[in-house]
Write a protein that holds these residues in place. Sequence first.
Motif, PDB file in Angstrom:
ATOM      1  N   GLU A  87       0.831  -1.207   0.000  1.00 36.34           N
ATOM      2  CA  GLU A  87       0.000   0.000   0.000  1.00 36.34           C
ATOM      3  C   GLU A  87       0.865   1.257   0.000  1.00 36.34           C
ATOM      4  N   TYR A  89       3.960   1.493  -1.227  1.00 38.53           N
ATOM      5  CA  TYR A  89       4.590   1.584  -2.546  1.00 38.53           C
ATOM      6  C   TYR A  89       3.591   2.133  -3.559  1.00 38.53           C
ATOM      7  N   GLN A  90       2.383   1.614  -3.516  1.00 35.13           N
ATOM      8  CA  GLN A  90       1.347   2.051  -4.447  1.00 35.13           C
ATOM      9  C   GLN A  90       1.036   3.535  -4.242  1.00 35.13           C
ATOM     10  N   TYR A  91       0.930   3.943  -2.999  1.00 32.12           N
ATOM     11  CA  TYR A  91       0.655   5.359  -2.708  1.00 32.12           C
ATOM     12  C   TYR A  91       1.790   6.253  -3.212  1.00 32.12           C
ATOM     13  N   GLU A  94       1.251   6.404  -7.060  1.00 32.04           N
ATOM     14  CA  GLU A  94       0.011   7.036  -7.517  1.00 32.04           C
ATOM     15  C   GLU A  94      -0.122   8.474  -7.048  1.00 32.04           C
ATOM     16  N   GLN A  99       1.161   4.969 -12.185  1.00 35.97           N
ATOM     17  CA  GLN A  99       0.174   3.891 -12.186  1.00 35.97           C
ATOM     18  C   GLN A  99       0.867   2.583 -11.837  1.00 35.97           C
ATOM     19  N   VAL A 100       0.225   1.783 -10.983  1.00 31.66           N
ATOM     20  CA  VAL A 100       0.746   0.466 -10.623  1.00 31.66           C
ATOM     21  C   VAL A 100      -0.137  -0.587 -11.281  1.00 31.66           C
ATOM     22  N   PHE A 102      -0.587  -4.540 -11.243  1.00 33.92           N
ATOM     23  CA  PHE A 102      -0.221  -5.754 -10.518  1.00 33.92           C
ATOM     24  C   PHE A 102      -0.418  -6.988 -11.386  1.00 33.92           C
TER      25      PHE A 102
END
Length: 173
Positions: A87, A89-91, A94, A99-100, A102
């Motif tokens: 979470e 890393y994604q934050y 983004e 954009q991530v 997966f």
Amino acid sequence: MQLIFIYGDPGTGKLTVARELQKLTGLRLFHNHLTVDLASSLFGFDNPDYFDYVRSLRLEAFERSTKANISLIFTFWYSSISQPSVEKYQYAIESNGGQVLFVRLHCRPEILEQRVVSASRQNWKISSIADLRAALENTGDVIPGTHLEIENSDLSPEVVAEMIVAKLELQRS
């Protein structure tokens, strides 16, 4: 900026597939072992600072690459304790306009066992069936928001990379 986040259990072929994907797309490869090897060389796996350092290295790399608009392929073993890190890393990506995407790789247990004892894995932390079985006790399920799941027991890394390019509509180099 896009982060192609390839995850799965040890032995699912994440790094091998990521290398093939890199050939097809020209994206830079930021694989799991880059941070793991650096942190373990300084702290060792049993030191509490090890995990904090790994996370901080990855966060900084993701923030900097996103701000510089450098897309990456990242490999990751997703375990039951990983979701808070994922979470973050994604934050980091983004919140900086990236954009991530997966991608989960998985395969049959007997294939995992064959792969982890192969000569190519002997320098990795999980290189025996006993290590694999212990690691699988902490394996996570699917990361929420996963874009693509591939069961690759009977697929070559080249075919899996081609599937990723096609399904995620990635540009070829």
